[in-house]
Design a protein around this motif. Structure first.
Motif, PDB file in Angstrom:
ATOM      1  N   HIS A 149       0.666  -1.348   0.385  1.00 25.93           N
ATOM      2  CA  HIS A 149       0.093   0.007   0.090  1.00 25.93           C
ATOM      3  C   HIS A 149       0.731   1.272  -0.258  1.00 25.93           C
ATOM      4  N   GLU A 193       1.050   4.218  -2.595  1.00 25.51           N
ATOM      5  CA  GLU A 193      -0.717   4.290  -3.480  1.00 25.51           C
ATOM      6  C   GLU A 193      -1.519   4.736  -3.044  1.00 25.51           C
ATOM      7  N   ARG A 200      -5.268   6.928  -2.981  1.00 28.72           N
ATOM      8  CA  ARG A 200      -6.273   6.185  -2.467  1.00 28.72           C
ATOM      9  C   ARG A 200      -7.427   7.326  -3.006  1.00 28.72           C
ATOM     10  N   GLY A 244      -7.770   5.571  -6.728  1.00 22.35           N
ATOM     11  CA  GLY A 244      -6.884   4.884  -7.576  1.00 22.35           C
ATOM     12  C   GLY A 244      -8.019   5.792  -8.656  1.00 22.35           C
ATOM     13  N   PHE A 292      -3.529   0.445 -10.069  1.00 24.49           N
ATOM     14  CA  PHE A 292      -2.387   1.931 -11.147  1.00 24.49           C
ATOM     15  C   PHE A 292      -2.168   2.222 -12.694  1.00 24.49           C
ATOM     16  N   HIS A 343       3.933   7.693  -9.905  1.00 21.45           N
ATOM     17  CA  HIS A 343       3.340   6.599  -8.780  1.00 21.45           C
ATOM     18  C   HIS A 343       3.948   5.605  -8.810  1.00 21.45           C
ATOM     19  N   ARG A 398       6.020   5.954  -4.996  1.00 16.99           N
ATOM     20  CA  ARG A 398       6.474   3.862  -4.080  1.00 16.99           C
ATOM     21  C   ARG A 398       7.114   2.800  -3.993  1.00 16.99           C
ATOM     22  N   SER A 457       6.511  -1.649 -10.607  1.00 15.60           N
ATOM     23  CA  SER A 457       5.230  -1.171  -9.222  1.00 15.60           C
ATOM     24  C   SER A 457       4.511  -2.911  -8.818  1.00 15.60           C
ATOM     25  N   LYS A 476       4.363  -5.089  -4.925  1.00 12.49           N
ATOM     26  CA  LYS A 476       3.679  -5.302  -3.975  1.00 12.49           C
ATOM     27  C   LYS A 476       3.977  -7.235  -3.236  1.00 12.49           C
TER      28      LYS A 476
END
Length: 379
Positions: free
Chosen positions: A14, A17, A19, A21, A28, A60, A64, A245, A249
């Motif tokens: 997260h 990221e 919020r 999206g 994204f 983006h 991250r 990206s 995760k």
């Protein structure tokens, strides 16, 4: 992301990221466009543009990456070498001097030995554990201090906290390559490093399907790095940024499994009578084990070892392994083996013999990897 979500596994999913999206999307999207509409009075540098690294997908990813290293800002690059060279270019100019502490990745060492003089830089390579050597290397033009968290492929860990402190005391910009550790294992900004670099081709992406790099640091320092990247055209393509990206995760899950696998294989090899030497920070016999245990959350996914029997035995062992691929990268979900000093690594590796094998642990079952090494050693 709320303040309570601070553990790294949650941050990997997260961190950075938006919020909500775009259009409500949980994932994204890829903005492949090179140019975007801007207000007539805006400066060109303020408009999203792909070479500037300000395309929405690029931005983006950079948010991250900064979150994962605990930095104010990040910039994504076209490769790990683009990250290292841009970081150095952002600090050093004609007549400046660099202290380089460690046994460096061959690509970094090759860049310094072949290109620093043409750029007007000088550098001195020193022991990463010897602060006296750092002091003796200081010159009026010294501007930066470069080191690695875990050296590749020699697998050593220098005095990292001491290096960051030394750089601060002498007004040097401290730069560290954190590729082998990853932010799962160690976050160099927490001990005071100014710029943190990665080859994101390796564990950050983790799937052996793109080339990328990253530099993290303060907003001011990253602006200087981004300026270099813009001038050289070395920013990361949005599609690769999207894939990277996505890879982030699962970073924590992958790296923890890789670390556990590397430790299991290292312990097996260290106890085997056909192995002459194993170098892995998770083993108590490693010279930097105590340091790694104190600073790191895990010991990394890469180890080196030498089989009894020299080059012939090393070659036969690699051919006999069934799970690891014989390939020169690291950090992917698949295990890899290579002989760095026998052509499997760029640039020179001082002091490493050709029979040394480097193993990069993937995410396979540890028991299967150990069994594979057992049968290969039987050859």
């Amino acid at each position: 992301m709320s303040d309570m979500q601070t553990r790294f596994e949650t941050l990997a999913v997260h961190g950075g990221e938006p919020r909500p999206g775009a259009d409500g999307s949980v994932v994204f999207p890829i903005y492949q466009g090179t140019v975007f509409e801007a207000d007539p009075g805006d400066a060109a540098a303020d408009a999203p543009y792909i070479r500037l690294g300000t395309n929405p997908t690029q931005r983006h990813l950079q948010h991250r990456l900064a979150a994962l290293e605990g930095a104010e800002a990040a910039v994504a690059t076209a490769s790990g070498m683009a990250a290292i060279t841009a970081a150095l270019h952002s600090v050093l100019g004609v007549g400046d001097h660099l202290i380089a502490a460690g046994a460096f990745y061959g690509g970094t060492l090759q860049f310094l030995t072949e290109h620093a003089a043409r750029l007007g830089w000088t550098f001195e390579i020193v022991d990463p554990d010897d602060e006296g050597a750092w002091r003796r290397a200081l010159r009026p033009g010294t501007k930066a201090f470069l080191t690695e968290t875990i050296t590749n492929p020699t697998i050593r860990i220098g005095d990292l906290a001491g290096a960051a402190r030394f750089a601060r005391e002498h007004a040097l910009t401290s730069i560290i390559d954190n590729t082998l550790a990853t932010p799962v294992v160690f976050r160099p900004h927490t001990v005071g490093f100014d710029l943190v670099c990665h080859s994101a081709t390796k564990a950050l992406n983790g799937h052996s399907d793109l080339a990328a790099g990253v530099v993290t640091g303060s907003s001011t320092r990253i602006a200087h790095v981004a300026s270099v990247l813009c001038a050289y055209g070395s920013t990361l393509d949005p599609h690769a940024a999207f894939l990277l990206s996505r890879g982030l995760k699962t970073l924590a899950l992958r790296v923890r499994q890789q670390n556990a696998n590397a430790l299991a294989v290292a312990e097996f090899l260290a106890a085997h009578d056909r192995i002459a030497d194993v170098r892995y920070p998770g083993l108590a016999a490693h010279p930097d084990h105590r340091r790694a245990a104190e600073w790191f959350d895990g010991f990394g996914s890469v180890l080196t070892f030498r089989p009894v029997g020299g080059n012939e035995a090393a070659e036969l062992l690699i051919k006999s392994l069934q799970l690891p691929y014989a390939a020169s990268s690291l950090g992917g979900v698949e295990s890899l083996v290579t002989r760095p000093a026998a052509g499997g690594h760029p640039g020179p590796i001082p002091g490493m013999s050709a029979d040394v094998i480097r193993f990069s642990a993937g995410i396979e079952a540890a028991e299967d990897l150990v069994d594979d090494f057992a049968q290969a050693l039987g050859a």
